[in-house]
Motif scaffolding. Structure first.
Motif, PDB file in Angstrom:
ATOM      1  N   ASP A 381      61.357 128.668 -45.155  1.00 49.40           N
ATOM      2  CA  ASP A 381      62.330 129.222 -44.196  1.00 49.40           C
ATOM      3  C   ASP A 381      62.238 130.753 -44.147  1.00 49.40           C
ATOM      4  OD1 ASP A 381      63.186 126.702 -43.582  1.00 49.40           O
ATOM      5  OD2 ASP A 381      64.895 126.747 -45.000  1.00 49.40           O
ATOM      6  N   GLU A 382      62.131 131.297 -45.345  1.00 47.37           N
ATOM      7  CA  GLU A 382      62.028 132.762 -45.383  1.00 47.37           C
ATOM      8  C   GLU A 382      60.757 133.225 -44.665  1.00 47.37           C
ATOM      9  OE1 GLU A 382      62.179 133.826 -49.458  1.00 47.37           O
ATOM     10  OE2 GLU A 382      64.377 133.608 -49.614  1.00 47.37           O
ATOM     11  N   ALA A 383      59.684 132.455 -44.884  1.00 47.23           N
ATOM     12  CA  ALA A 383      58.412 132.816 -44.217  1.00 47.23           C
ATOM     13  C   ALA A 383      58.535 132.659 -42.719  1.00 47.23           C
ATOM     14  CB  ALA A 383      57.282 131.947 -44.761  1.00 47.23           C
ATOM     15  N   ARG A 384      59.259 131.575 -42.292  1.00 41.18           N
ATOM     16  CA  ARG A 384      59.442 131.379 -40.839  1.00 41.18           C
ATOM     17  C   ARG A 384      60.276 132.511 -40.283  1.00 41.18           C
ATOM     18  NH1 ARG A 384      61.423 126.807 -41.118  1.00 41.18           N
ATOM     19  NH2 ARG A 384      59.523 125.599 -40.714  1.00 41.18           N
ATOM     20  N   ALA A 385      61.314 132.837 -41.027  1.00 42.12           N
ATOM     21  CA  ALA A 385      62.172 133.922 -40.555  1.00 42.12           C
ATOM     22  C   ALA A 385      61.337 135.220 -40.428  1.00 42.12           C
ATOM     23  CB  ALA A 385      63.339 134.118 -41.502  1.00 42.12           C
ATOM     24  N   GLU A 386      60.537 135.414 -41.463  1.00 39.14           N
ATOM     25  CA  GLU A 386      59.683 136.614 -41.425  1.00 39.14           C
ATOM     26  C   GLU A 386      58.722 136.541 -40.255  1.00 39.14           C
ATOM     27  OE1 GLU A 386      58.206 140.325 -42.389  1.00 39.14           O
ATOM     28  OE2 GLU A 386      59.985 139.294 -43.185  1.00 39.14           O
ATOM     29  N   ALA A 387      58.157 135.350 -39.984  1.00 36.78           N
ATOM     30  CA  ALA A 387      57.204 135.162 -38.872  1.00 36.78           C
ATOM     31  C   ALA A 387      57.902 135.379 -37.548  1.00 36.78           C
ATOM     32  CB  ALA A 387      56.582 133.772 -38.940  1.00 36.78           C
ATOM     33  N   GLU A 388      59.129 134.851 -37.448  1.00 35.07           N
ATOM     34  CA  GLU A 388      59.890 135.051 -36.215  1.00 35.07           C
ATOM     35  C   GLU A 388      60.160 136.545 -36.000  1.00 35.07           C
ATOM     36  OE1 GLU A 388      63.320 132.618 -36.695  1.00 35.07           O
ATOM     37  OE2 GLU A 388      62.266 130.766 -36.091  1.00 35.07           O
ATOM     38  N   LYS A 389      60.475 137.186 -37.135  1.00 39.17           N
ATOM     39  CA  LYS A 389      60.727 138.622 -37.044  1.00 39.17           C
ATOM     40  C   LYS A 389      59.458 139.350 -36.583  1.00 39.17           C
ATOM     41  CE  LYS A 389      62.139 142.592 -39.837  1.00 39.17           C
ATOM     42  NZ  LYS A 389      62.475 143.064 -41.195  1.00 39.17           N
ATOM     43  N   LYS A 390      58.362 138.958 -37.200  1.00 34.66           N
ATOM     44  CA  LYS A 390      57.096 139.573 -36.833  1.00 34.66           C
ATOM     45  C   LYS A 390      56.772 139.271 -35.377  1.00 34.66           C
ATOM     46  CE  LYS A 390      55.777 141.410 -40.837  1.00 34.66           C
ATOM     47  NZ  LYS A 390      55.572 142.842 -40.980  1.00 34.66           N
ATOM     48  N   SER A 391      57.041 138.042 -34.955  1.00 33.67           N
ATOM     49  CA  SER A 391      56.777 137.658 -33.562  1.00 33.67           C
ATOM     50  C   SER A 391      57.619 138.485 -32.621  1.00 33.67           C
ATOM     51  CB  SER A 391      57.049 136.153 -33.376  1.00 33.67           C
ATOM     52  OG  SER A 391      56.103 135.400 -34.077  1.00 33.67           O
ATOM     53  N   GLU A 392      58.875 138.699 -33.038  1.00 36.22           N
ATOM     54  CA  GLU A 392      59.772 139.506 -32.192  1.00 36.22           C
ATOM     55  C   GLU A 392      59.223 140.942 -32.104  1.00 36.22           C
ATOM     56  OE1 GLU A 392      62.745 140.208 -29.596  1.00 36.22           O
ATOM     57  OE2 GLU A 392      62.200 138.267 -30.491  1.00 36.22           O
ATOM     58  N   GLU A 393      58.806 141.432 -33.265  1.00 38.43           N
ATOM     59  CA  GLU A 393      58.250 142.791 -33.271  1.00 38.43           C
ATOM     60  C   GLU A 393      56.971 142.841 -32.430  1.00 38.43           C
ATOM     61  OE1 GLU A 393      57.680 143.835 -37.286  1.00 38.43           O
ATOM     62  OE2 GLU A 393      59.802 144.257 -37.690  1.00 38.43           O
ATOM     63  N   ALA A 394      56.156 141.810 -32.551  1.00 36.33           N
ATOM     64  CA  ALA A 394      54.919 141.752 -31.771  1.00 36.33           C
ATOM     65  C   ALA A 394      55.223 141.674 -30.296  1.00 36.33           C
ATOM     66  CB  ALA A 394      54.079 140.553 -32.199  1.00 36.33           C
ATOM     67  N   LYS A 395      56.268 140.894 -29.982  1.00 34.57           N
ATOM     68  CA  LYS A 395      56.671 140.769 -28.571  1.00 34.57           C
ATOM     69  C   LYS A 395      57.104 142.137 -28.031  1.00 34.57           C
ATOM     70  CE  LYS A 395      59.894 138.332 -25.582  1.00 34.57           C
ATOM     71  NZ  LYS A 395      61.023 137.348 -25.527  1.00 34.57           N
ATOM     72  N   LYS A 396      57.940 142.797 -28.823  1.00 35.71           N
ATOM     73  CA  LYS A 396      58.411 144.116 -28.408  1.00 35.71           C
ATOM     74  C   LYS A 396      57.234 145.097 -28.287  1.00 35.71           C
ATOM     75  CE  LYS A 396      63.112 143.817 -30.280  1.00 35.71           C
ATOM     76  NZ  LYS A 396      64.056 144.399 -31.254  1.00 35.71           N
ATOM     77  N   ALA A 397      56.337 144.995 -29.281  1.00 38.51           N
ATOM     78  CA  ALA A 397      55.174 145.882 -29.236  1.00 38.51           C
ATOM     79  C   ALA A 397      54.319 145.582 -28.020  1.00 38.51           C
ATOM     80  CB  ALA A 397      54.346 145.755 -30.502  1.00 38.51           C
ATOM     81  N   ALA A 398      54.210 144.284 -27.695  1.00 32.23           N
ATOM     82  CA  ALA A 398      53.430 143.905 -26.510  1.00 32.23           C
ATOM     83  C   ALA A 398      54.106 144.411 -25.257  1.00 32.23           C
ATOM     84  CB  ALA A 398      53.240 142.400 -26.465  1.00 32.23           C
TER      85      ALA A 398
END
Length: 684
Positions: A381-398
């Motif tokens: 779960d923590e990894a998913r949360a981290e991945a979601e966070k990273k995805s959100e950051e990647a989305k924002k960066a994109a």
């Protein structure tokens, strides 16, 4: 007008000339002025006695001819010709104006001229050869030149005031001019001949200068008042006036022609000036258009430069935006990669958690399994949360990268637009510059045309000025020649009137009856005991004429038919002593003895014959001459040169060379044989 006699000549001339009255006061003023220059009357003291060697007139004139020939070859320049010890001429001439040039006729220390007549012949021959005068005119001028130089002898101030420096630098107070005494001529004479114009023909010699009132008054003091030469000078002046009037008429005609030409040239000048003004106007207008076009080109170029600058800035902004976009995209890719890695890790942990959960479900009683499954799920779960966070950051960066790329694209589009605008404006600027260049080229062409026209105007202006100078010179020449003509005419008329008066006076004096004439001797040199013959009016006691022969010796004058016999002459270079016959009309030597007479000889007249002591080789003898000076007898007995001569009926008594007394026969002047000689007492 024929010259039948001197009296008839005087009468005819008097009738021909118009007589005008000259006041006595005016005459006195002229005399005073002359006396202020020279207190003595100008009467040349020439040697008029016999000569040991008589030069021909041709030989005398040849002296002047040779000098004139030398000067003639270089009239335009200063020069000196002749021999410094004898006769030489300083041709003193230069280009300065305001005063007179001159020829200075110098008599060196070894000259032999002793009569002003011969000096005049020399000067006249010089004038004939150097300046082309006729013989008659030259002799007239030479006469006036000698009198002029005698009048102003030693008066250096007069010459300094009238002549150029190139003349006066050669003059000396103790030599300038001409002495009236021939004995002071050699080495002490600087005869100044004023030159008016070396190309002036008849007016080469300044006749006004050499015939001024002092000169004329001096000539009037002579026995014949110098009338013949004065009349000749009047004739020269009349011809000078005629020539000047002719030149004035020609110059006036020339002035009219030159003025007409000047009018034409002035008209052409006005046309050229109008053309120049129009050409300049067009040049100024073209330059104004060129300046305006250049101003527009400069403004357009300024706009183009600004557009180019804006385009450069836009391109830079686009480049910067592109870099930002690339940086944002790289950051987005990085974030996406991190998100992908986080999701891979989360999926891997979830898979592991699912496996442990499955194991725990299968082993519900295994707390360790349950715990491990829970911990694994928690980690997943923590990894998913981290991945979601990273995805959100990647989305924002994109999204940020997309935004940056959109901004970069827009900046690029704006840069391209500005570049196109800058290119367009540069094209417009280039067109404006080309138009300005064309306008400037046209302006330069117009300026060249204006300059060319200006040069044409200047050339015409110079041509007009040159033509004006010609017209002015012609007018000035006409005026000058007319003034010269008027001056010469006036001087000639005044002198003509004065001559008429003098002729009338001579006419009155010429009526003297010969029976009332008295002849005598006037002492001319008391130291040498020399005399000259004079003619007097026995009724009034007035002096009528003086003989030019001024070297009569022993104060003896014996009358014969038509004249007088006397011993005349002096010892010296080319001078000698002879028995002479002097006429009663001109009172000049008509004949002279061939033998040289002893300086101390007495003159004895007896029986119609003359007895004198003459030189015979190394001795002196008694000679007998007829009343016409033909030698009749000559003694053989040498006598003392100072012997008295006593003529008696029985012979001639003389003192012999040895001091003894001798009696000579009347028939042949031979010694009487057997006569007792008496020792004469010699003079101490």
């Amino acid at each position: 007008m024929k010259k039948h006699s001197k009296l008839r000549k005087v009468i005819a001339s008097a009738l021909f000339l118009a007589v005008s009255l000259v006041s006595t006061n005016a005459l006195e003023v002229s005399r005073n002025e002359l006396q202020s220059v020279n207190s003595d009357t100008i009467r040349f003291n020439n040697y008029n006695g016999p000569h040991s060697v008589i030069d021909s007139l041709a030989a005398i004139r040849n002296i002047g001819t040779q000098l004139g020939r030398s000067v003639k070859g270089n009239l335009e320049n200063e020069s000196t010709v002749g021999s410094s010890d004898r006769y030489y001429v300083i041709h003193a001439i230069d280009s300065t104006t305001g005063k007179l040039d001159a020829d200075i006729f110098v008599l060196g220390k070894n000259v032999g001229v002793d009569h002003v007549r011969n000096l005049r012949h020399i000067i006249a021959a010089y004038l004939v050869e150097a300046y082309g005068y006729s013989n008659d005119d030259a002799f007239t001028l030479a006469t006036f030149i000698t009198v002029y130089n005698a009048v102003y002898r030693g008066n250096l101030d007069v010459f300094n005031a009238k002549y150029k420096d190139i003349v006066t630098k050669h003059l000396h107070k103790d030599k300038v001019g001409l002495s009236v005494n021939w004995e002071e001529w050699a080495g002490k004479s600087e005869i100044v001949i004023p030159l008016s114009d070396i190309a002036g023909g008849l007016s080469t010699i300044d006749t006004s200068v050499i015939s001024d009132k002092n000169v004329i008054n001096s000539m009037r003091e002579s026995d014949d008042k110098g009338i013949d030469q004065r009349k000749n000078m009047v004739g020269i002046m009349d011809r000078e006036a005629d020539s000047a009037e002719s030149k004035a008429e020609e110059a006036a005609k020339q002035a009219v022609q030159e003025t007409r030409k000047l009018s034409e040239e002035q008209k052409k000048l006005a046309e050229e000036q109008a053309k120049s003004a129009e050409a300049q106007k067009q040049a100024d207008s073209a330059q104004k258009e060129a300046d305006s076009a250049q101003k527009a080109a400069d403004a357009s170029q300024s706009s183009a430069d600004k557009a180019a600058s804006d385009a450069d800035k836009a391109a830079q902004s686009a480049s910067d935006a592109q870099k930002e976009a690339q940086k944002a995209r790289a950051e987005a890719d990085k974030k996406q990669k991190e998100a992908d890695e986080a999701w891979a890790k989360a999926n891997e942990l979830q898979k592991k958690a699912d496996e442990l959960a499955e194991y725990a479900r299968q082993h519900p009683d295994d707390p360790e399994a349950q715990k491990a499954a829970e911990e694994a799920q928690k980690a997943a779960d923590e990894a998913r949360a981290e991945a979601e966070k990273k995805s959100e950051e990647a989305k924002k960066a994109a999204e940020e990268a997309d935004k940056k790329e959109a901004e970069a694209k827009k900046a690029q589009e704006d840069a391209e637009k500005k570049a196109q605008e800058a290119e367009k404006q540069q094209q417009e600027a280039d067109e404006k510059a080309k138009e300005a260049e064309q306008k400037q080229s046209e302006a330069d062409k117009k300026a060249q045309e204006a300059e060319k026209q200006k040069e044409a105007e200047q050339a015409q202006k110079e041509k007009t000025a040159e033509q004006k100078q010609k017209a002015d010179e012609a007018a000035a020449e006409a005026k000058e020649q007319q003034e010269t003509a008027d001056q010469k005419r006036s001087e000639a008329q005044n002198e003509r009137n004065l001559i008429a008066r003098d002729q009338q006076q001579l006419l009155n004096e010429g009526l003297l009856d010969e029976k009332d004439a008295a002849f005598g001797l006037r002492l001319t040199d008391s130291e040498k005991e020399l005399s000259s013959v004079v003619k007097m009016n026995s009724k009034t006691g007035s002096l009528v004429k003086t003989s030019p022969v001024s070297v009569i010796r022993q104060r003896e004058l014996i009358p014969v038919d038509g004249g007088f016999v006397a011993i005349a002459g002096e010892e010296g270079a080319n001078h000698t002593i002879r028995l002479v016959l002097i006429d009663t009309i001109n009172m000049e030597i008509q004949k002279e003895s061939e033998d040289i007479v002893a300086a101390k000889s007495v003159l004895v007249f007896n029986g119609g014959s003359f007895y004198v002591v003459v030189q015979d080789g190394a001795n002196y003898v008694v000679a007998k001459y007829s009343s016409s000076l033909d030698l009749e007898l000559k003694s053989k007995v040498p006598v003392d040169p100072a012997t008295p001569i006593t003529v008696g009926s029985n012979g001639v008594c003389v003192t012999a060379k040895d001091g003894t007394m001798q009696v000579l026969r009347l028939s042949d002047l031979t010694a009487v044989v057997g006569e007792v000689s008496i020792k004469s007492r010699r003079r101490k």
